[in-house]
Design an enzyme around this catalytic site. Structure first.
Site, PDB file in Angstrom:
ATOM      1  CB  CYS A 138      -0.616   0.456  11.773  1.00  0.00           C
ATOM      2  SG  CYS A 138      -1.158  -0.884  10.723  1.00  0.00           S
ATOM      3  NE  ARG A 195       1.350   5.997  11.463  1.00  0.00           N
ATOM      4  CZ  ARG A 195       2.486   6.363  10.893  1.00  0.00           C
ATOM      5  NH1 ARG A 195       2.723   7.636  10.670  1.00  0.00           N
ATOM      6  NH2 ARG A 195       3.383   5.477  10.540  1.00  0.00           N
ATOM      7  CD1 TRP A 224      -5.096   1.389   5.355  1.00  0.00           C
ATOM      8  CD2 TRP A 224      -3.290   0.168   4.868  1.00  0.00           C
ATOM      9  NE1 TRP A 224      -5.053   1.230   3.987  1.00  0.00           N
ATOM     10  CE2 TRP A 224      -3.958   0.480   3.659  1.00  0.00           C
ATOM     11  CE3 TRP A 224      -2.130  -0.589   4.802  1.00  0.00           C
ATOM     12  CZ2 TRP A 224      -3.491   0.062   2.413  1.00  0.00           C
ATOM     13  CZ3 TRP A 224      -1.665  -1.011   3.555  1.00  0.00           C
ATOM     14  CH2 TRP A 224      -2.349  -0.685   2.383  1.00  0.00           C
ATOM     15  CG  ASN A 266       3.462   1.202  11.395  1.00  0.00           C
ATOM     16  OD1 ASN A 266       2.902   0.787  10.389  1.00  0.00           O
ATOM     17  ND2 ASN A 266       4.105   2.343  11.436  1.00  0.00           N
ATOM     18  N   GLY A 267       4.077  -2.084  10.310  1.00  0.00           N
ATOM     19  CA  GLY A 267       5.100  -2.586   9.382  1.00  0.00           C
ATOM     20  C   GLY A 267       4.700  -3.947   8.870  1.00  0.00           C
ATOM     21  CD  GLU A 308      -2.391  15.555  -6.819  1.00  0.00           C
ATOM     22  OE1 GLU A 308      -1.945  14.446  -7.101  1.00  0.00           O
ATOM     23  OE2 GLU A 308      -2.828  15.839  -5.682  1.00  0.00           O
ATOM     24  CE  LYS A 312      -5.636  14.593  -3.713  1.00  0.00           C
ATOM     25  NZ  LYS A 312      -4.229  14.551  -3.906  1.00  0.00           N
ATOM     26  CD  GLU A 328      -5.785  10.339  -3.195  1.00  0.00           C
ATOM     27  OE1 GLU A 328      -4.779   9.838  -2.699  1.00  0.00           O
ATOM     28  OE2 GLU A 328      -5.930  11.574  -3.292  1.00  0.00           O
ATOM     29  CG  HIS A 355      -3.484   8.574 -30.415  1.00  0.00           C
ATOM     30  ND1 HIS A 355      -3.458   8.437 -31.787  1.00  0.00           N
ATOM     31  CD2 HIS A 355      -2.876   9.758 -30.153  1.00  0.00           C
ATOM     32  CE1 HIS A 355      -2.836   9.467 -32.326  1.00  0.00           C
ATOM     33  NE2 HIS A 355      -2.480  10.298 -31.355  1.00  0.00           N
ATOM     34  CE  LYS A 405      -1.575  13.580   4.677  1.00  0.00           C
ATOM     35  NZ  LYS A 405      -1.965  13.623   3.266  1.00  0.00           N
TER      36      LYS A 405
END
Ligand code: G6P
Length: 614
Positions: A2, A27, A70, A96-97, A482, A486, A489, A505, A609
């Site tokens: 947020c 955010r 968010w 925020n939190g 990575e 990407k 996402e 396997h 983010k």
């Protein structure tokens, strides 16, 4: 998560807040809202979705608070959007939190006659402050905030206005808040990017700080003390607005990918000490401590966790020090085996990730020396560690991390050299060679952009698929992870990454005709390279479509993978630089696949983010 921005000054607040929120959308962007105070009345506008939706109207007034959300507690609808208010609409609050004990607090408040219109923990906090406000002598707002926060368990960055006071109150615990000090105006935001175009003078709040701002001045109080007025330093923010704008690129992500030659150059500036065959580090990593070092524990999340894997590989190989890479979200809950001669390293782009911050606090409580590899200057992690290296990548706005990843790896290589030099595991000669090679990295990264057109074509093929694998061996396993992250996402294609040898396997069962299999194959990997080519044949026999990242001097690769496979070329580099070089075409591939699929590249669904909740 947020984003918060508040304004008190002489100008119209609404447009300033909307612009500030847009800069904070990284955010979260599930919903947004603004509350403006004028003539003892607070007017509210809340919308579902992006900040842009706030622009169809305006509210007059020069004091206001705002929020981009968010979602944690409650779905993204208008009722759950911030700001939240008390029953008589005299107090409005953005937060925020996470308030962890909100269920119990809510029960208590309901017993006291309170009613709730949303599912959020923030409304509970607002009404808890209201309760203390109504029950405090003289209805003192500061006292009410303090009393309420004494009852709260959890994390918050909050800003509150009271319709009867031309003031802004803010409080911080665990979630960042920074005061911007302008000419006869003040800002309070989650990130200075939100007010940078108005002022560069910034005061970072610390945990348990409560800020009180009126038209003339501000004061910092402490949650646990009365009659307190704390002194805090005012910083001058050095970075520019151009760092947080697109500069002609269609998306921040593409801009940030292309910035990497510069960000890597910045990262190296002044850190190569050819005279002493070493990288330059802060003096807090004392040689005596390094000589007795037992092991290194790295904690991080997401992309930073992948950078940590690369760094582990390199430090173990070259500096010969054992490294454990921990998921930050797990570290504090696992009763970790810690030795006082261990070094704890926190790696984070934002420096605010709650899981990483919590892991760092656990390490500190256990008496460990703590080192940070962080991008955002002045962030919580950067202030909590004993010493560290900033990544110097500039603002990273695209939710999918790119330039921060390569910067983190580069900082890790610098750390590797320094530790190896002290330990005696890296000779002067080797150090000199590594440092000389490091100087070339910005130009080598630039060379990888020559494949961009080819990557766009390959992206058209990948964009039509629903599943994808990434394979690598050794160091390239981390790069494969990575690359795969990407892709998922931002393009929402299901993707997984494996050590290539593990394919047989289990995962090989999933390969279907035409499934893209992205293979990272650096020729100088020696025997592992040959093994990797065998793995490629296993895939081809199952009709998977190979896309290989190979070195520009690898003449046989096309023959080895077959004419029907795609080959993306990268310059050949020593292994310690491979993660940086190989990851750039993978970033571009994800970008163009997502673009081909019409995805919201800079703001992918469900993500944010900076994740400041655990
Ligand atoms: C979020 C972001 C990821 C990022 C991770 C760690 O989940 O969406 O892109 O890698 O947090 O963030 P940090 O700021 O600690 O590197």
């Amino acid at each position: 998560m947020c984003g918060i921005i508040a304004y008190l000054g002489e100008r119209e607040a609404y447009p300033i807040l909307v612009k500030g929120l847009e800069r904070l959308e990284y955010r979260g962007y599930d919903s947004a809202g603004i509350a403006i105070l004028k003539d003892n009345f607070i007017q509210l506008n809340k919308v579902v979705g992006k900040v842009n939706n706030l622009k169809s109207t305006t509210i007059n007034g020069d004091i206001g608070i705002s929020h981009t959300r968010w979602a944690t507690h409650g779905i993204p609808n208008e009722a759950n959007a911030h700001p939240h208010h008390n029953g008589d609409r005299s107090l409005f609050l953005v937060h925020n939190g996470i308030i962890e004990n909100y269920v119990n607090l809510k029960k208590e408040l309901i017993k006291r006659g309170y009613q709730f219109y949303s599912d959020t923990d923030t409304e509970v906090l607002t009404k808890l402050i209201d309760y203390h406000h109504k029950n405090s002598a003289n209805q003192n707002t500061l006292k009410a905030i303090k009393n309420a926060l004494h009852e709260v368990v959890g994390a918050y960055g909050l800003v509150l206005i009271n319709k009867n006071e031309e003031k802004i109150y803010a409080a911080r615990k665990g979630s960042p808040l920074v005061l911007g000090i302008g000419q006869r105006e003040f800002f309070v935001a989650s990130d200075p990017a939100a007010f940078l175009e108005h002022t560069r003078r910034a005061l970072y709040l610390e945990d348990d700080d409560i800020l009180e701002i009126d038209r003339k001045n501000f004061q910092v109080h402490n949650l646990h003390q009365d009659c307190d007025k704390l002194k805090r330093n005012v910083d001058h923010i050095k970075w520019n607005l151009s760092n947080i704008e697109k500069n002609g690129y269609e998306h921040f992500m593409l801009k940030e990918i292309h910035e990497q030659p510069d960000t890597l150059r910045n990262c190296l500036a002044g850190r190569i000490d050819m005279e002493n065959h070493d990288s330059k580090f802060t003096d807090k990593l004392q040689p005596e401590f390094v000589k007795n070092l037992n092991k290194i524990i790295i904690a991080s999340c997401g992309t930073s966790w992948h950078a940590s894997l690369v760094i582990k590989h390199l430090i173990e190989k070259y500096s010969r020090i054992k490294v454990d890479v921990e998921y930050a979200s797990e570290f504090r809950y696992k009763n970790p085996i810690i030795n006082k001669n261990d070094l704890f390293v926190a790696i984070s782009q934002s420096g605010e990730t709650a899981d990483t911050l919590a892991a760092l606090k656990t390490a500190k409580e256990n008496g460990l020396r703590c080192f940070g590899i962080v991008n955002v200057v002045g962030s919580s992690i950067s202030r909590e560690v004993d010493s560290g290296n900033y990544i110097r990548a500039g603002s990273e706005i695209g939710v999918a991390s790119t330039k921060a990843f390569t910067g983190q790896v580069l900082c890790g290589i610098l750390l590797m050299v320094h530790l190896g030099k002290i330990k005696g595991t890296i000779t002067n000669q080797t150090a000199e060679k590594i440092l000389n090679n490091l100087k070339n990295i910005p130009d080598l990264v630039k060379q990888t952009f020559e494949e961009e057109e080819k990557i766009k074509e390959i992206a058209k093929f990948v964009a039509t698929k629903n599943n994808c694998f990434y394979l690598g061996r050794g160091l390239n396993i981390a790069t494969a992870l990575e690359g795969s992250l990407k892709l998922k996402e931002i393009s929402y294609i299901h993707s997984e990454a494996f050590p290539a040898g593990e394919l047989k396997h289990g995962p090989i069962a999933l390969i279907e005709e035409g499934m893209p299999i992205i293979v990272i194959a650096n020729k100088n990997e020696g025997i592992v390279y040959d093994k990797l080519l065998s793995n490629v044949q296993e895939v081809k026999s199952r009709k998977g479509k190979i896309i290989v990242i190979a070195n520009d001097n690898d003449r046989e690769i096309q023959d080895n993978v077959g004419e029907d496979s795609y080959v993306i070329r990268v310059p050949e580099v020593p292994d310690y630089l491979q993660a940086i070089i190989n990851s750039v075409p993978l970033q571009l591939l994800s970008y163009y696949v997502a673009k081909e699929r019409g995805c919201e590249i800079d703001q992918p669904r469900n993500l944010a983010k900076s994740v400041t909740v655990e």
